[in-house]
Design a protein around this motif. Structure first.
Motif, short mmCIF file in Angstrom:
data_model
loop_
_atom_site.label_atom_id
_atom_site.label_comp_id
_atom_site.label_asym_id
_atom_site.label_seq_id
_atom_site.Cartn_x
_atom_site.Cartn_y
_atom_site.Cartn_z
N ASP A 1 52.29 36.73 72.34
CA ASP A 1 50.60 36.04 72.66
C ASP A 1 50.57 35.44 71.40
O ASP A 1 50.29 35.64 70.69
CB ASP A 1 50.27 36.77 74.15
CG ASP A 1 49.35 35.49 74.14
OD1 ASP A 1 49.75 34.71 74.84
OD2 ASP A 1 48.16 35.98 75.08
N GLY A 2 50.16 33.98 72.04
CA GLY A 2 49.32 32.53 70.62
C GLY A 2 50.19 32.47 69.43
O GLY A 2 51.15 32.36 69.76
N TYR B 1 49.49 37.09 59.37
CA TYR B 1 48.62 36.93 60.13
C TYR B 1 48.22 38.47 60.44
O TYR B 1 48.78 39.04 59.51
CB TYR B 1 49.13 36.15 61.72
CG TYR B 1 49.69 35.17 62.14
CD1 TYR B 1 49.01 34.74 63.21
CD2 TYR B 1 50.70 34.91 61.34
CE1 TYR B 1 49.22 33.26 63.19
CE2 TYR B 1 51.02 33.44 62.03
CZ TYR B 1 50.86 32.60 62.66
OH TYR B 1 50.64 31.33 62.64
N SER C 1 46.43 40.95 63.26
CA SER C 1 46.35 41.46 64.48
C SER C 1 45.36 42.91 64.67
O SER C 1 45.92 43.82 63.56
CB SER C 1 47.43 42.15 65.86
OG SER C 1 47.03 42.58 66.86
N ASP D 1 43.91 44.46 67.48
CA ASP D 1 44.73 44.99 68.90
C ASP D 1 45.95 45.62 69.71
O ASP D 1 46.73 45.23 70.43
CB ASP D 1 43.48 44.03 69.98
CG ASP D 1 44.81 42.76 69.70
OD1 ASP D 1 45.78 42.57 69.72
OD2 ASP D 1 43.94 41.73 70.36
N ALA E 1 48.93 42.53 70.61
CA ALA E 1 48.44 41.94 71.41
C ALA E 1 48.02 40.00 71.66
O ALA E 1 48.32 39.41 71.96
CB ALA E 1 47.21 42.57 72.60
N THR E 2 47.63 40.21 70.68
CA THR E 2 46.76 38.89 69.65
C THR E 2 46.22 38.25 68.50
O THR E 2 46.02 40.34 67.70
CB THR E 2 45.45 38.09 70.20
OG1 THR E 2 43.59 39.34 70.04
CG2 THR E 2 44.68 38.07 71.33
N TRP E 3 46.78 37.63 67.52
CA TRP E 3 47.19 37.60 66.58
C TRP E 3 46.44 36.49 65.11
O TRP E 3 45.64 35.35 66.28
CB TRP E 3 48.05 36.75 65.99
CG TRP E 3 49.97 37.76 66.46
CD1 TRP E 3 50.15 38.39 67.21
CD2 TRP E 3 49.73 39.96 65.33
NE1 TRP E 3 50.36 39.65 67.44
CE2 TRP E 3 50.62 40.01 66.16
CE3 TRP E 3 49.53 39.37 63.82
CZ2 TRP E 3 51.27 41.10 64.66
CZ3 TRP E 3 50.10 40.62 63.52
CH2 TRP E 3 51.13 41.76 64.16
N SER E 4 45.90 36.21 64.74
CA SER E 4 45.03 35.72 63.52
C SER E 4 45.12 34.99 62.24
O SER E 4 45.66 35.79 61.43
CB SER E 4 43.10 35.33 63.68
OG SER E 4 42.82 36.97 63.34
#
Length: 443
Positions: free
Chosen positions: A99-100, A130, A132, A134, A137-140
């Motif tokens: 996702d993301g 990147y 994560s 969690d 589940a999500t990445w930045s």
């Protein structure tokens, strides 16, 4: 009475017909699912490579370049693909799509925090790094200090201090002391101008301040966490192109693999001061390239190679090699890109591929990137007449001057890709040979 019998028979025939139709539909559906499963990029063996099965349920990416297994729960697997990172929590039987914004990136490397396993890092082509926190589940993005660097290759974590990370690019090494919050350059080599030059980064888990970097066809070593580096290439005496380095986590032995065009293997047991050449006996096999190497954590003499001709195995430390059941002759994809061994049950191994059965001279796609109106297709075996196909339609295509066999440029194809939610991308060489097909989502 005759009418009742005929009516009953008609009902029975109708019921039989409905059952038959449902059975055929289920069978056809199952067959389609099986076909898709066999043509996907992910495979698994539970008997040390003798037999393999496709594991692609829920997997929609075209190819996978990186694999990582949770060290505490080896049923959790991450696969870095041309469409981000997929996750399985049941040993690869089922996959969860990412996702993301990481779904727009081709992932080259995945690292799992050895203490907090829900923290992950990913090195990508075109988007930097990147993170994560969690479990994927999500990445930045965490690119502070990387300046204009977008093409990253390998990210590794110091097991003694998981806040310390190292990141490789084709000609530079970066270090972070705060979990990717900031990056500093610790090594820079003269640029070759080739973002696709083979490079690799390996950390010795028994001595975490010791790292080895393969870049610009040379091997460098640091023993102080990247402050100082020495060139140890001369100790190896490699006469060809260095393609892979690997460190045995149990003994700290260093392996160096080269192609010239025959495959060569060197081993050092003293930290790269001296090397012993091994002459791999691989039988009467056509020339092939090694893409990855995995060392059995329970038996250092058992090694595996991911190659352009399937998966090979050695049980004597690399002197003799035999092809496993994973072979294009058995209908498996030609190019194996990455391997990962279950740390608890080492006879269970995962192999990722380019997702296609191709001949040795067929083009194949490694990643794609959109730069304004341009579309860059990166891979291998492109000839001088290679053409980019978008949804089957040929595009105006040029071979990149610095990497003509490995980079193709569609001058206006990037604009066309951005206009569609998804585009099927393929390469056709002048001899008609086709690459695998990948699906590119829009930025």
């Amino acid at each position: 009475m005759r009418f009742l019998i005929l009516k009953r028979n008609r009902h029975i025939n109708l019921l039989f017909s409905l059952v038959l139709i449902i059975w055929l539909a289920v069978s056809a559906s199952g067959q389609v699912s099986d076909d898709r499963n066999r043509s996907g990029p992910m495979f698994k063996t539970t008997d040390g490579g003798a037999s393999w099965a496709a594991i692609n349920t829920g997997f929609v990416a075209s190819f996978v370049l990186a694999l990582a297994i949770d060290p505490e729960n080896p049923e959790i697997i991450y696969a870095g693909s041309d469409r981000g990172i997929f996750k399985s929590t049941d040993g690869g039987n089922n996959w969860i799509a990412p996702d993301g914004n990481i779904t727009l990136s081709t992932v080259h490397s995945i690292a799992i925090d050895p203490v907090t396993h829900s923290t992950l890092y990913a090195a990508t082509a075109g988007a930097g790094v990147y993170k994560s926190t969690d479990g994927g589940a999500t990445w930045s993005r965490i690119n502070n200090g990387l300046q204009s660097v977008k093409w990253t290759s390998e990210v590794v974590i110091d097991p003694a201090n998981p806040s310390v990370l190292y990141l490789s690019t084709p000609d530079r090494i970066f270090k972070s002391r705060n979990g990717g919050g900031e990056w500093e350059e610790v090594l820079k080599l003269p640029s070759t101008g080739d973002i696709l030059f083979p490079d690799d980064l390996a950390l010795d888990p028994r001595n975490p301040s010791t790292l080895y970097f393969m870049g610009s066809n040379r091997v460098f070593k640091t023993t102080d966490g990247g402050q100082n580096w020495i060139d140890i290439t001369g100790k190896i005496g490699v006469p060809g192109l260095i393609v892979k380095i690997a460190v045995d986590p149990a003994s700290s032995a260093l392996y160096v693999i080269y192609n010239n065009p025959e495959i060569g293997l060197f081993k050092s047991t003293d930290g790269g001061s001296t090397f012993t050449p091994l002459t791999p006996n691989i039988g009467a096999m056509p020339p092939f390239a090694v893409r990855d190497m995995a060392i059995d954590p329970a038996s250092a003499s058992t090694l595996y190679w991911a190659t352009s001709r399937g998966v090979f195995k050695s049980t004597d430390g690399g002197s003799n090699w035999n092809q496993t059941g994973f072979s294009p002759d058995n209908g498996f994809p030609t190019l194996v890109l990455s391997l990962a061994i279950n740390p608890v049950n080492t006879s269970t191994i995962y192999a990722s591929t380019n997702g296609a059965v191709l001949s040795d001279d067929s083009p194949w796609i490694r990643s794609v990137a959109v730069e304004g109106k341009r579309l860059l297709v990166i891979g291998d075996s492109f000839d001088s007449g290679a053409v980019i196909l978008l949804d089957g339609e040929p595009q105006k295509t040029d071979n990149a001057s610095e990497n003509p066999t490995r980079v193709l440029v569609g001058k206006k194809a990037g604009k066309k890709v951005k206009k569609k939610p998804e585009t099927r991308i393929q390469i056709r060489n002048s001899n008609g040979k086709l690459s695998q097909t990948i699906v590119r989502p829009v930025d």
